[in-house]
Design a protein around this motif. Structure first.
Motif, PDB file in Angstrom:
ATOM      1  N   HIS A 150       0.783  -1.239   0.083  1.00  0.00           N
ATOM      2  CA  HIS A 150       0.007  -0.017  -0.035  1.00  0.00           C
ATOM      3  C   HIS A 150       0.987   1.211  -0.173  1.00  0.00           C
ATOM      4  CE1 HIS A 150      -3.550  -2.428   1.142  1.00  0.00           C
ATOM      5  NE2 HIS A 150      -2.695  -2.953   1.708  1.00  0.00           N
ATOM      6  N   TYR A 151       0.208   2.226  -0.508  1.00  0.00           N
ATOM      7  CA  TYR A 151       0.900   3.595  -0.371  1.00  0.00           C
ATOM      8  C   TYR A 151       0.587   4.481   1.010  1.00  0.00           C
ATOM      9  CZ  TYR A 151       2.053   2.102  -5.166  1.00  0.00           C
ATOM     10  OH  TYR A 151       2.562   1.101  -6.192  1.00  0.00           O
TER      11      TYR A 151
ATOM     12  N   GLY B 248      -1.063  11.081   2.399  1.00  0.00           N
ATOM     13  CA  GLY B 248      -1.499  11.749   3.800  1.00  0.00           C
ATOM     14  C   GLY B 248      -1.621  10.880   4.841  1.00  0.00           C
TER      15      GLY B 248
ATOM     16  N   THR C 188      -4.720   9.570   6.028  1.00  0.00           N
ATOM     17  CA  THR C 188      -5.862   9.776   6.431  1.00  0.00           C
ATOM     18  C   THR C 188      -6.836   8.780   6.375  1.00  0.00           C
ATOM     19  OG1 THR C 188      -6.838  11.072   4.792  1.00  0.00           O
ATOM     20  CG2 THR C 188      -5.684  12.473   6.472  1.00  0.00           C
ATOM     21  N   ASP C 189      -6.731   7.736   5.427  1.00  0.00           N
ATOM     22  CA  ASP C 189      -7.512   6.781   5.112  1.00  0.00           C
ATOM     23  C   ASP C 189      -6.679   5.567   5.687  1.00  0.00           C
ATOM     24  OD1 ASP C 189      -9.958   7.288   3.969  1.00  0.00           O
ATOM     25  OD2 ASP C 189      -9.146   7.721   2.246  1.00  0.00           O
TER      26      ASP C 189
ATOM     27  N   ILE D   6       5.137   7.966  -0.147  1.00  0.00           N
ATOM     28  CA  ILE D   6       5.384   8.663  -1.147  1.00  0.00           C
ATOM     29  C   ILE D   6       5.156  10.218  -0.977  1.00  0.00           C
ATOM     30  CG2 ILE D   6       4.712   6.692  -2.544  1.00  0.00           C
ATOM     31  CD1 ILE D   6       1.769   7.915  -2.997  1.00  0.00           C
TER      32      ILE D   6
ATOM     33  N   ALA E 269     -13.749  17.816   4.400  1.00  0.00           N
ATOM     34  CA  ALA E 269     -13.392  17.642   5.810  1.00  0.00           C
ATOM     35  C   ALA E 269     -13.209  18.586   6.797  1.00  0.00           C
ATOM     36  CB  ALA E 269     -12.137  16.689   5.701  1.00  0.00           C
TER      37      ALA E 269
ATOM     38  N   GLY F 155      -4.871  12.184  -4.789  1.00  0.00           N
ATOM     39  CA  GLY F 155      -4.435  10.784  -5.138  1.00  0.00           C
ATOM     40  C   GLY F 155      -5.055   9.770  -4.212  1.00  0.00           C
TER      41      GLY F 155
ATOM     42  N   THR G  31     -17.842   7.438  -1.522  1.00  0.00           N
ATOM     43  CA  THR G  31     -18.303   8.764  -0.963  1.00  0.00           C
ATOM     44  C   THR G  31     -17.123   9.786  -1.281  1.00  0.00           C
ATOM     45  OG1 THR G  31     -16.737   8.281   1.284  1.00  0.00           O
ATOM     46  CG2 THR G  31     -19.258   7.590   1.067  1.00  0.00           C
ATOM     47  N   ALA G  32     -16.044   9.064  -1.901  1.00  0.00           N
ATOM     48  CA  ALA G  32     -14.990  10.110  -2.318  1.00  0.00           C
ATOM     49  C   ALA G  32     -15.324  11.325  -2.763  1.00  0.00           C
ATOM     50  CB  ALA G  32     -13.987   9.428  -3.149  1.00  0.00           C
TER      51      ALA G  32
ATOM     52  N   ILE H 127       1.384   3.308 -10.026  1.00  0.00           N
ATOM     53  CA  ILE H 127       0.957   4.514  -8.944  1.00  0.00           C
ATOM     54  C   ILE H 127       0.109   5.565  -9.747  1.00  0.00           C
ATOM     55  CG2 ILE H 127       2.755   4.335  -7.182  1.00  0.00           C
ATOM     56  CD1 ILE H 127       3.576   7.189  -8.541  1.00  0.00           C
TER      57      ILE H 127
HETATM   58  C1  LIG Z   1     -11.597  12.867  10.049  1.00  0.00           C
HETATM   59  C2  LIG Z   1     -11.658  12.414   8.629  1.00  0.00           C
HETATM   60  C3  LIG Z   1     -12.434  13.369   7.660  1.00  0.00           C
HETATM   61  C4  LIG Z   1     -12.601  12.752   6.443  1.00  0.00           C
HETATM   62  N1  LIG Z   1     -13.414  13.727   5.500  1.00  0.00           N
HETATM   63  C5  LIG Z   1     -13.529  13.372   4.171  1.00  0.00           C
HETATM   64  C6  LIG Z   1     -14.447  14.089   3.410  1.00  0.00           C
HETATM   65  O1  LIG Z   1     -15.046  15.168   3.775  1.00  0.00           O
HETATM   66  N2  LIG Z   1     -14.587  13.685   2.080  1.00  0.00           N
HETATM   67  C7  LIG Z   1     -13.797  12.591   1.471  1.00  0.00           C
HETATM   68  O2  LIG Z   1     -13.742  12.572   0.366  1.00  0.00           O
HETATM   69  N3  LIG Z   1     -12.846  11.912   2.384  1.00  0.00           N
HETATM   70  C8  LIG Z   1     -12.656  12.290   3.684  1.00  0.00           C
HETATM   71  N4  LIG Z   1     -11.851  11.619   4.659  1.00  0.00           N
HETATM   72  C9  LIG Z   1     -11.026  10.463   3.711  1.00  0.00           C
HETATM   73  C10 LIG Z   1      -9.875  10.740   3.514  1.00  0.00           C
HETATM   74  O3  LIG Z   1      -9.303  12.032   4.156  1.00  0.00           O
HETATM   75  C11 LIG Z   1      -9.515  11.194   1.935  1.00  0.00           C
HETATM   76  O4  LIG Z   1     -10.042   9.836   1.196  1.00  0.00           O
HETATM   77  C12 LIG Z   1      -8.193  11.440   1.538  1.00  0.00           C
HETATM   78  O5  LIG Z   1      -8.198  12.088   0.409  1.00  0.00           O
HETATM   79  C13 LIG Z   1      -7.479  10.126   1.442  1.00  0.00           C
HETATM   80  O6  LIG Z   1      -6.114  10.866   1.028  1.00  0.00           O
HETATM   81  P1  LIG Z   1      -4.725  10.298   1.593  1.00  0.00           P
HETATM   82  O7  LIG Z   1      -3.662  11.134   1.093  1.00  0.00           O
HETATM   83  O8  LIG Z   1      -4.554  10.663   3.419  1.00  0.00           O
HETATM   84  O9  LIG Z   1      -4.481   8.820   1.330  1.00  0.00           O
HETATM   85  P2  LIG Z   1      -3.801   7.674   2.255  1.00  0.00           P
HETATM   86  O10 LIG Z   1      -4.537   7.170   3.565  1.00  0.00           O
HETATM   87  O11 LIG Z   1      -2.437   8.005   2.168  1.00  0.00           O
HETATM   88  O12 LIG Z   1      -3.884   6.379   0.897  1.00  0.00           O
HETATM   89  C14 LIG Z   1      -5.361   5.937   0.926  1.00  0.00           C
HETATM   90  C15 LIG Z   1      -5.279   4.830  -0.209  1.00  0.00           C
HETATM   91  O13 LIG Z   1      -4.853   5.382  -1.454  1.00  0.00           O
HETATM   92  C16 LIG Z   1      -3.820   4.488  -2.077  1.00  0.00           C
HETATM   93  N5  LIG Z   1      -2.874   5.588  -2.554  1.00  0.00           N
HETATM   94  C17 LIG Z   1      -2.561   6.890  -2.048  1.00  0.00           C
HETATM   95  N6  LIG Z   1      -2.028   7.640  -2.924  1.00  0.00           N
HETATM   96  C18 LIG Z   1      -2.068   6.692  -4.175  1.00  0.00           C
HETATM   97  C19 LIG Z   1      -1.306   6.931  -5.100  1.00  0.00           C
HETATM   98  N7  LIG Z   1      -0.753   8.277  -5.817  1.00  0.00           N
HETATM   99  N8  LIG Z   1      -1.154   5.919  -6.324  1.00  0.00           N
HETATM  100  C20 LIG Z   1      -1.786   4.965  -5.951  1.00  0.00           C
HETATM  101  N9  LIG Z   1      -2.372   4.523  -4.758  1.00  0.00           N
HETATM  102  C21 LIG Z   1      -2.524   5.589  -3.887  1.00  0.00           C
HETATM  103  C22 LIG Z   1      -3.092   4.069  -0.833  1.00  0.00           C
HETATM  104  O14 LIG Z   1      -2.408   2.812  -1.204  1.00  0.00           O
HETATM  105  C23 LIG Z   1      -4.320   3.906   0.067  1.00  0.00           C
HETATM  106  O15 LIG Z   1      -4.933   2.576  -0.171  1.00  0.00           O
HETATM  107  C24 LIG Z   1     -12.057  11.810   5.838  1.00  0.00           C
HETATM  108  C25 LIG Z   1     -10.824  11.148   6.614  1.00  0.00           C
HETATM  109  C26 LIG Z   1     -10.825  11.432   8.091  1.00  0.00           C
HETATM  110  C27 LIG Z   1      -9.938  10.776   8.813  1.00  0.00           C
END
Ligand SMILES: Cc1cc2nc3c(=O)[nH]c(=O)nc-3n(C[C@H](O)[C@H](O)[C@H](O)COP(=O)(O)OP(=O)(O)OC[C@H]3O[C@@H](n4cnc5c(N)ncnc54)[C@H](O)[C@@H]3O)c2cc1C
Length: 277
Positions: A24-25, A28, A30-31, A49, A97, A108, A117-118, A161
């Motif tokens: 997994h990557y 941020g 947050t997921d 990354i 958020a 990404g 829900t993204a 990626i």
């Molecule tokens: C308190 C809270 C509130 C939130 N509110 C919202 C909201 O209002 N709306 C919403 O849509 N989401 C929300 N989210 C969910 C989350 O913040 C988003 O989905 C966020 O954009 C995920 O991005 P990240 O960089 O944190 O992903 P990460 O947690 O780093 O990665 C998530 C997944 O994506 C994959 N990945 C990441 N980058 C890449 C890449 N470049 N290529 C291939 N795979 C990749 C990883 O392998 C992993 O499986 C919330 C989360 C929290 C904790």
């Protein structure tokens, strides 16, 4: 659990080509950090990354605005370039958020986490966005509308990626725009239903229409049947009972903790009415 921090993009591609399974990557986080904490992800290789320069930033390149996959929602909301070229896209994400999550969450990650829900996906779908998918030996550009295959399933190969998101620079020009996310509250709310729409009118007739929904199917998607019905119609010619029938074919809302399927259907129907009436 094994964590790896590649020194640069080249090393990242080397690692992804060698680590085919259970990887997994972490952008941020947050997921994925929640999934690690809840033991949904275990015994995996986690590749960091978000320090890799080539994956971050917003730039104009020919006919496209190119957004690096690790660009955060804060960068998107604060971008002067997006403010000038894609203000609808930028404004629609201002309630994503909370400021804290915006400073970490990446575009990404939002796409690849592949939740129904993204928030960013319906917006990118109506803007006809493309994804640049890269690996050690291959670079390809695919339409976002063809990226998802089912719930949490997509066409990304195990060594690939998402490198960047490409949005046509004129995607919003001349369109009336609509975006609404319905959740339990204004901030820190996961969408129960979201609708993004672009429409262009000529002599009061709809000559171009793009609609996309979130939280109503296994993944966010365009409403192509509804778009076909609406094209070349004046607002006064729209039959809302037909819209109901088409929606029954095109969305498959579910009942979950946040709301039931009947509520989701009615909210989606009302958002569509709001856009046209
Ligand atoms: C308190 C809270 C509130 C939130 N509110 C919202 C909201 O209002 N709306 C919403 O849509 N989401 C929300 N989210 C969910 C989350 O913040 C988003 O989905 C966020 O954009 C995920 O991005 P990240 O960089 O944190 O992903 P990460 O947690 O780093 O990665 C998530 C997944 O994506 C994959 N990945 C990441 N980058 C890449 C890449 N470049 N290529 C291939 N795979 C990749 C990883 O392998 C992993 O499986 C919330 C989360 C929290 C904790």
């Amino acid at each position: 659990m094994k964590f790896i921090k590649p020194a640069n993009l080249k090393e990242l591609y080397e690692i992804t080509s060698k680590t085919k399974k259970n990887k997994h990557y972490l952008a941020g986080g947050t997921d994925i950090n929640i999934q690690i904490k809840k033991n949904i992800i275990k015994n995996s290789t986690i590749i960091l990354i978000n320090h890799i320069k080539e994956l971050n930033g917003i730039a104009e390149d020919g006919n496209y605005i190119v957004i690096g996959s690790t660009t955060t929602f804060q960068q998107i909301i604060e971008s002067d370039l997006l403010n000038k070229k894609l203000p609808f896209f930028q404004n629609s994400l201002k309630n994503f958020a909370s400021p804290l999550i915006q400073s970490l969450a990446t575009i990404g990650g939002n796409i690849a986490n592949s939740s129904p829900t993204a928030d960013v996906v319906p917006l990118l779908l109506v803007l006809d966005a493309k994804l640049e998918l890269c690996s050690k030996d291959n670079n390809r550009i695919v339409n976002l509308k063809n990226f998802y295959l089912g719930y949490k399933k997509f066409i990304l190969n195990s060594d690939e990626i998402i490198k960047a998101i490409l949005i046509p620079i004129n995607a919003e020009n001349g369109f009336d725009t609509f975006y609404q996310k319905v959740g339990s509250r204004k901030a820190l709310s996961i969408a129960k239903v979201s609708l993004a729409g672009l429409k262009k009118l000529k002599n009061k007739k709809i000559v171009e229409i793009k609609l996309a929904v979130g939280s109503l199917n296994e993944y966010p998607r365009r409403l192509f049947l509804l778009e076909k019905y609406l094209i070349n119609k004046k607002n006064t010619e729209i039959d809302y009972s037909e819209i109901r029938d088409i929606l029954h074919k095109e969305i498959t809302p579910i009942t979950d903790l946040r709301s039931d399927k009947e509520y989701r259907f009615e909210v989606c129907f009302n958002l569509i009415k709001k856009f046209f009436m």
